[in-house]
Design an enzyme around this catalytic site. Structure first.
Site, mmCIF file in Angstrom:
data_model
loop_
_atom_site.group_PDB
_atom_site.id
_atom_site.type_symbol
_atom_site.label_atom_id
_atom_site.label_comp_id
_atom_site.label_asym_id
_atom_site.label_seq_id
_atom_site.Cartn_x
_atom_site.Cartn_y
_atom_site.Cartn_z
ATOM 1 C CB SER A 162 -0.900 0.019 1.232
ATOM 2 O OG SER A 162 -1.509 1.294 1.332
ATOM 3 C CG HIS A 203 -3.899 -1.720 -1.354
ATOM 4 N ND1 HIS A 203 -4.950 -2.554 -1.686
ATOM 5 C CD2 HIS A 203 -4.335 -0.984 -0.305
ATOM 6 C CE1 HIS A 203 -5.965 -2.339 -0.865
ATOM 7 N NE2 HIS A 203 -5.623 -1.375 -0.013
ATOM 8 C CG ASP A 253 -5.260 2.029 1.222
ATOM 9 O OD1 ASP A 253 -6.204 1.218 1.129
ATOM 10 O OD2 ASP A 253 -4.121 1.722 1.627
ATOM 11 C CG MET A 304 -8.656 6.399 3.344
ATOM 12 S SD MET A 304 -7.608 6.486 4.801
ATOM 13 C CE MET A 304 -6.803 4.881 4.723
ATOM 14 C CG HIS A 348 -9.386 -0.436 -0.023
ATOM 15 N ND1 HIS A 348 -8.751 -0.677 1.180
ATOM 16 C CD2 HIS A 348 -10.723 -0.556 0.232
ATOM 17 C CE1 HIS A 348 -9.655 -0.926 2.108
ATOM 18 N NE2 HIS A 348 -10.850 -0.855 1.565
ATOM 19 C CG MET A 405 -11.399 2.366 2.758
ATOM 20 S SD MET A 405 -9.794 2.392 3.556
ATOM 21 C CE MET A 405 -8.770 2.764 2.134
ATOM 22 C CG MET A 414 -11.479 -3.815 5.469
ATOM 23 S SD MET A 414 -9.947 -3.285 4.651
ATOM 24 C CE MET A 414 -9.133 -2.350 5.955
ATOM 25 C CG PHE A 453 -5.967 5.978 10.799
ATOM 26 C CD1 PHE A 453 -5.550 7.296 10.631
ATOM 27 C CD2 PHE A 453 -7.244 5.738 11.282
ATOM 28 C CE1 PHE A 453 -6.403 8.343 10.952
ATOM 29 C CE2 PHE A 453 -8.095 6.781 11.608
ATOM 30 C CZ PHE A 453 -7.672 8.099 11.443
ATOM 31 N N GLY A 454 -3.052 3.564 8.289
ATOM 32 C CA GLY A 454 -2.022 2.545 8.242
ATOM 33 C C GLY A 454 -1.465 2.336 9.643
ATOM 34 C CG ASP A 510 -6.036 -3.311 3.433
ATOM 35 O OD1 ASP A 510 -4.971 -3.002 3.981
ATOM 36 O OD2 ASP A 510 -6.736 -2.514 2.764
ATOM 37 N N GLY A 511 -4.571 -4.743 6.433
ATOM 38 C CA GLY A 511 -4.478 -4.091 7.727
ATOM 39 C C GLY A 511 -3.640 -4.882 8.717
ATOM 40 C CB SER A 541 3.223 0.397 8.550
ATOM 41 O OG SER A 541 2.366 -0.586 9.054
HETATM 42 C C1 DX5 Z 1 -6.312 0.865 6.011
HETATM 43 C C2 DX5 Z 1 -5.985 0.743 4.548
HETATM 44 C C3 DX5 Z 1 -4.815 -0.125 4.359
HETATM 45 C C4 DX5 Z 1 -3.529 0.418 4.926
HETATM 46 C C5 DX5 Z 1 -2.787 -0.754 5.492
HETATM 47 O O1 DX5 Z 1 -7.497 1.501 6.197
HETATM 48 O O2 DX5 Z 1 -7.056 0.190 3.821
HETATM 49 O O3 DX5 Z 1 -4.628 -0.521 3.011
HETATM 50 O O4 DX5 Z 1 -2.727 1.079 3.994
HETATM 51 O O5 DX5 Z 1 -1.713 -0.307 6.216
HETATM 52 P P1 DX5 Z 1 -0.930 -1.251 7.204
HETATM 53 O O6 DX5 Z 1 -0.388 -2.404 6.408
HETATM 54 O O7 DX5 Z 1 0.137 -0.374 7.747
HETATM 55 O O8 DX5 Z 1 -1.892 -1.724 8.256
HETATM 56 ZN ZN ZN Z 2 -6.555 -0.686 1.777
#
Ligand code: DX5
Ligand code: ZN
Length: 216
Positions: free
Chosen positions: A8, A33, A35, A37, A66, A68, A137, A143-144, A175-176, A198
């Site tokens: 991501s 990926h 993201d 938001m 993705h 969101m 999920m 958030f990452g 994911d996550g 991360s």
């Molecule tokens: C979270 C995102 C993820 C995020 C994952 O809401 O959808 O794709 O980037 O980050 P990590 O791997 O750090 O949890």
């Molecule tokens: Zn994602």
């Protein structure tokens, strides 16, 4: 069994996005990926079309987008035009999910549906045969760098069983909070695609970490 890694770019260095995407191009990453938001569906705003277009310009790998966001139907065509390979919407954001899935396919993208940690896998029963991807999920989106929710293993297994029961071709993505400590167990539970932000970008050697996740 298909095992793909989709790093991501939410955790990339946006001042050096081209560099980080070129690193992904040269790595064992399968997809990239992206993201999106909106600050409404989730309590955070990431980035929109200009960044997605930069990703498309430099990436040699498919963009796994993705969404969101609320009312994703309004933006499916634009993300398709921006170069998305797959478009994943959140089940919780789609009161007319079957229609949304058809829109994604009509736009020429692979159709994915994500379910939040509180949403039962059974909600996918009547849509899974139409999907190319189910995204389970493993954190609450937004958030990452969040902590992996352990109940995910059970949900991945249930999704695998539902895919088989409905004769679906959907890949199962997680994911996550994915890292080298849970990647192998996720594949064993039935996951096909691991998203990692991360754990990849905060590691000393992102490319090596991608390989570690892919072969976990
Ligand atoms: C979270 C995102 C993820 C995020 C994952 O809401 O959808 O794709 O980037 O980050 P990590 O791997 O750090 O949890
Ligand atoms: Zn994602």
């Amino acid at each position: 069994m298909t095992h793909l890694v989709s790093p991501s770019i939410l955790s990339a260095d946006f001042g050096n996005l081209q560099r980080d995407i070129e690193m992904l191009n040269a790595s064992e990453a399968d997809w990239i990926h992206v993201d999106i938001m909106d600050g409404v569906f989730v309590p955070n705003i990431s980035f929109g079309f200009p960044v997605a277009e930069v990703a498309k310009k430099h990436a040699t790998k498919p963009l796994d987008v993705h969404l969101m966001i609320v009312e994703p139907d309004r933006y499916i065509k634009r993300f398709a035009d921006a170069g998305a390979y797959g478009l994943t919407v959140q089940l919780e954001a789609c009161p007319n999910l079957h229609r949304t899935v058809q829109f994604i396919k009509e736009a020429g993208c692979r159709a994915g549906v994500a379910i939040n940690p509180h949403s039962p896998v059974a909600l996918l029963d009547d849509i899974i045969a139409d999907l190319d991807l189910v995204l389970v999920m493993s954190v609450n989106p937004g958030f990452g760098g969040q902590h992996f929710i352990e109940n995910t293993y059970k949900k991945v297994s249930e999704t695998r069983d539902l895919v088989a029961k409905r004769n679906s071709k959907a890949l199962i993505e997680v994911d996550g909070g994915v890292d080298k400590s849970n990647a192998g167990k996720l594949y064993t539970a039935g996951a096909n695609v691991l998203v990692a932000g991360s754990s990849v970008f905060a590691s000393g050697n992102p490319s090596a970490m991608i390989s570690t996740l892919k072969h976990a």
